[in-house]
Design a protein around this motif. Sequence first.
Motif, PDB file in Angstrom:
ATOM      1  N   ARG A 247      73.269  27.635  86.679  1.00 16.22           N
ATOM      2  CA  ARG A 247      74.465  26.932  85.716  1.00 16.22           C
ATOM      3  C   ARG A 247      74.560  25.819  86.173  1.00 16.22           C
ATOM      4  N   PHE A 248      74.732  25.523  87.466  1.00 11.07           N
ATOM      5  CA  PHE A 248      75.328  24.119  87.921  1.00 11.07           C
ATOM      6  C   PHE A 248      74.549  23.436  88.957  1.00 11.07           C
ATOM      7  N   PHE A 249      73.432  24.119  89.446  1.00  7.85           N
ATOM      8  CA  PHE A 249      72.191  23.595  90.573  1.00  7.85           C
ATOM      9  C   PHE A 249      71.075  23.464  90.165  1.00  7.85           C
ATOM     10  N   ASP A 250      70.355  22.610  90.225  1.00 10.48           N
ATOM     11  CA  ASP A 250      68.958  22.524  89.783  1.00 10.48           C
ATOM     12  C   ASP A 250      68.677  22.540  88.696  1.00 10.48           C
ATOM     13  N   ARG A 251      69.304  21.903  87.674  1.00  9.80           N
ATOM     14  CA  ARG A 251      68.958  22.036  86.021  1.00  9.80           C
ATOM     15  C   ARG A 251      68.098  20.912  86.036  1.00  9.80           C
ATOM     16  N   ASP A 252      66.874  21.481  85.018  1.00  8.90           N
ATOM     17  CA  ASP A 252      66.009  20.732  84.511  1.00  8.90           C
ATOM     18  C   ASP A 252      66.326  19.424  83.998  1.00  8.90           C
ATOM     19  N   GLU A 253      67.549  19.184  83.448  1.00  7.42           N
ATOM     20  CA  GLU A 253      67.918  17.942  82.741  1.00  7.42           C
ATOM     21  C   GLU A 253      68.287  16.956  83.921  1.00  7.42           C
ATOM     22  N   VAL A 254      68.456  17.187  85.204  1.00 11.21           N
ATOM     23  CA  VAL A 254      68.756  16.367  86.233  1.00 11.21           C
ATOM     24  C   VAL A 254      67.688  15.379  86.399  1.00 11.21           C
ATOM     25  N   HIS A 255      66.288  15.797  85.956  1.00  9.99           N
ATOM     26  CA  HIS A 255      65.196  14.940  86.233  1.00  9.99           C
ATOM     27  C   HIS A 255      65.266  13.942  85.258  1.00  9.99           C
ATOM     28  N   GLU A 256      65.918  13.740  84.042  1.00  7.77           N
ATOM     29  CA  GLU A 256      65.974  12.928  83.317  1.00  7.77           C
ATOM     30  C   GLU A 256      66.614  11.752  83.722  1.00  7.77           C
ATOM     31  N   VAL A 257      68.060  12.177  84.543  1.00  5.86           N
ATOM     32  CA  VAL A 257      68.574  11.001  85.154  1.00  5.86           C
ATOM     33  C   VAL A 257      67.632  10.423  86.381  1.00  5.86           C
ATOM     34  N   TYR A 258      66.740  11.215  87.097  1.00  5.55           N
ATOM     35  CA  TYR A 258      65.991  10.505  88.093  1.00  5.55           C
ATOM     36  C   TYR A 258      64.820   9.709  87.440  1.00  5.55           C
ATOM     37  N   ARG A 259      64.537   9.934  86.328  1.00  6.28           N
ATOM     38  CA  ARG A 259      63.375   9.124  85.521  1.00  6.28           C
ATOM     39  C   ARG A 259      63.917   7.888  85.416  1.00  6.28           C
ATOM     40  N   GLU A 260      65.474   7.680  85.001  1.00  5.83           N
ATOM     41  CA  GLU A 260      66.060   6.490  84.626  1.00  5.83           C
ATOM     42  C   GLU A 260      66.141   5.678  85.929  1.00  5.83           C
ATOM     43  N   TRP A 261      66.334   6.476  87.044  1.00  5.09           N
ATOM     44  CA  TRP A 261      66.459   5.731  88.425  1.00  5.09           C
ATOM     45  C   TRP A 261      65.195   5.233  88.565  1.00  5.09           C
ATOM     46  N   ARG A 262      64.081   5.915  88.608  1.00  3.01           N
ATOM     47  CA  ARG A 262      62.910   5.339  88.933  1.00  3.01           C
ATOM     48  C   ARG A 262      62.382   4.333  88.283  1.00  3.01           C
ATOM     49  N   ALA A 263      62.648   4.231  87.007  1.00  3.50           N
ATOM     50  CA  ALA A 263      62.395   2.861  86.010  1.00  3.50           C
ATOM     51  C   ALA A 263      63.227   1.518  86.769  1.00  3.50           C
ATOM     52  N   LEU A 264      64.424   2.066  87.320  1.00  5.55           N
ATOM     53  CA  LEU A 264      65.097   0.916  87.867  1.00  5.55           C
ATOM     54  C   LEU A 264      64.515   0.601  89.083  1.00  5.55           C
ATOM     55  N   PHE A 265      64.325   1.593  89.823  1.00  7.44           N
ATOM     56  CA  PHE A 265      63.540   1.459  91.426  1.00  7.44           C
ATOM     57  C   PHE A 265      62.108   0.668  91.137  1.00  7.44           C
ATOM     58  N   ASP A 266      61.225   0.969  90.181  1.00  7.39           N
ATOM     59  CA  ASP A 266      60.001   0.272  90.093  1.00  7.39           C
ATOM     60  C   ASP A 266      60.234  -0.904  89.455  1.00  7.39           C
ATOM     61  N   SER A 267      61.466  -1.566  89.145  1.00 10.44           N
ATOM     62  CA  SER A 267      61.504  -2.937  88.508  1.00 10.44           C
ATOM     63  C   SER A 267      61.528  -3.984  89.648  1.00 10.44           C
ATOM     64  N   TYR A 268      61.819  -3.311  90.871  1.00  3.69           N
ATOM     65  CA  TYR A 268      61.854  -4.415  91.956  1.00  3.69           C
ATOM     66  C   TYR A 268      60.633  -4.470  92.613  1.00  3.69           C
ATOM     67  N   ASP A 269      60.350  -5.696  93.301  1.00  5.34           N
ATOM     68  CA  ASP A 269      59.049  -5.719  94.207  1.00  5.34           C
ATOM     69  C   ASP A 269      59.243  -5.957  95.842  1.00  5.34           C
ATOM     70  N   PRO A 270      59.272  -5.169  96.476  1.00  5.93           N
ATOM     71  CA  PRO A 270      58.376  -3.874  96.431  1.00  5.93           C
ATOM     72  C   PRO A 270      59.596  -2.974  95.655  1.00  5.93           C
ATOM     73  N   PRO A 271      58.898  -1.829  95.341  1.00  2.44           N
ATOM     74  CA  PRO A 271      59.807  -0.743  94.461  1.00  2.44           C
ATOM     75  C   PRO A 271      60.859  -0.185  95.633  1.00  2.44           C
ATOM     76  N   ARG A 272      61.883   0.279  95.103  1.00  2.00           N
ATOM     77  CA  ARG A 272      62.942   0.616  96.063  1.00  2.00           C
ATOM     78  C   ARG A 272      62.545   2.240  96.297  1.00  2.00           C
ATOM     79  N   THR A 273      62.845   3.054  97.328  1.00  2.00           N
ATOM     80  CA  THR A 273      62.570   4.461  97.467  1.00  2.00           C
ATOM     81  C   THR A 273      63.590   5.223  97.348  1.00  2.00           C
ATOM     82  N   ALA A 274      63.673   6.405  97.400  1.00  2.80           N
ATOM     83  CA  ALA A 274      64.553   7.232  97.530  1.00  2.80           C
ATOM     84  C   ALA A 274      63.920   8.879  98.029  1.00  2.80           C
ATOM     85  N   VAL A 275      64.917   9.534  98.643  1.00  2.78           N
ATOM     86  CA  VAL A 275      64.706  10.683  99.219  1.00  2.78           C
ATOM     87  C   VAL A 275      65.778  11.757  98.748  1.00  2.78           C
TER      88      VAL A 275
END
Length: 565
Positions: A247-275
């Motif tokens: 109900r409040f851990f590991d929801r599929d919707e969290v990956h919508e958030v990280y897709r937004e973050w990835r778009a931001l990371f990839d706008s940098y040269d070189p792309p920023r990483t995350a773990v």
Amino acid sequence: MTDVLDSPTVPAAADPRTAWWRQAVVYQVYPRSFADSNGDGTGDLAGLTARVPHLARLGVDAVWMSPFYPSELADGGYDVADHRDVDPRIGTLEQFDELVAALHGAGIRLVVDIVPNHSSDRHPWFRQALAAAPGSPERERYVFRRGRGEHGELPPTDWTATFGGPAWEHVGGGEWYLHLFAPEQPDWNWANPQVREDHLLTLAFWADRGVDGFRVDVAHALTKDLSDPLPSAAELAAGDLPDGAHRFFDRDEVHEVYREWRALFDSYDPPRTAVAEAWVPAHRRARYASPEGLGQAFNFDLLGSPFEARSFRTTVEENLRLAAAAGSSSTWVLSNHDVVRHASRYALPEGADAEAWLLSGGTEPAPDTARGLRRARAATAFLLALPGSTYLYQGEELGLPEVADLPAAALQDPTWLRSGGTRKGRDGCRVPLPWSAQGPSFGFGAGPAHLPQPSWYGPLAVEAQEDDPASTLAFYRRALAERRRLQGPEELTWLEGLPEGVAAFRRPGGWTCLTNFGTGPVALPAGRVVLSSGPIGETLVPGETTVWLEDEPRGGRLDQEGPTR
């Protein structure tokens, strides 16, 4: 027969500017306990900057720095009052820029902790929420609910927080707010667009200052299903979805958030990483580590594995397959700021309860410290030979054990306070580092440290180990240097037909890692020894020891410094 595991998604010659993280050695700094430049007892940015030469000589590829943001320290800095500033006790933004320049000048990248599940209760937005009326836009940034009972005097549910006690805090008027951790850490409402936008601004703020990547705290806990009726704790425990979601851990919707973050990371040269720090079922970890998401996710499986060949091999096989499926590389870790240091875990009898051991002050059962360090070095050499990235925790290069006998009056971890003294907490692995063999804080600073250091720290200090070729510090330096020299494609081939208790694999380029997890000696394979975790014989590898061997003899076995013969 051999068993080959590889990562076909990895290009043969990945761009080191963008794929540096795939096989990096990352050194975690807990800044308040690393180095104190002004003698106030708290580590700071200037202290870390002054110690960059130590990190460069060690040979790490990157530093991961735990939170350094303004905080009331209700949870060791993970209660963040301002995500785009530096705690004045730790430094300034100008000193942060100086640290980035010093690290980059030494060829070391910087990863910083981001804490997106919650803020501090001192955060301006939370202060605004408390001052606003129920149902207001200010309160919609957090998770507020009406309590149960005629006047809302009871919490909305009977949920328990991670650190103990109820997961809801009363604010008056029958209103409560959710905190999965400490009461000083109110959870954000990630369904609110303002929360999402503000975190993008935070990520860009630090990326613009030269940060190379982000470690995402409790990455699996952002989005939550808080629709009515809210389940009871019993219903919550019994009602997990079949594939492991919650109900409040590991929801599929969290990956919508990280897709937004990835778009931001990839706008940098070189792309920023995350773990991602995502405590999720193994089969759900890949989405966090995907190229469309954060790119990499921690696996903590070895933290709970016994020092045993079959267990280590099974864990490695599973995690290499998961990483390959995600198009990522695996991560390997034995210690961090949240767990008992592995030199102490390995010193306890098999099956011993580390939490009970901490509560006893480190006396029951009595640890075998020599064995713990021997096993710790062997396990570290095993990890450093694997494909993927390895995360080291500050002080493990000194062989530091857990400080298990901290007095109750000195403890700071909310786990101790919120559990009513039934769980010791994590302070024992956060005791400030010893840099010199003497002094009021063993070189950490000019005065006492914020957590008391033990009297036995002196011989483990950097200064005491600096010129000793048999020291753990010298071993780590050799291991990281040889890893860098030998590193090749992210592949390994397991060797079969070995004695019981032995695990070995070959890496591209013609070298082998063999670990004797048992207690008796085994035959030393042919080849040139380039690293050993402890003394070895001419023909035998003692128990609880790892060796690396190259195929080409080049004049016989290498007579290297340190405890290898």
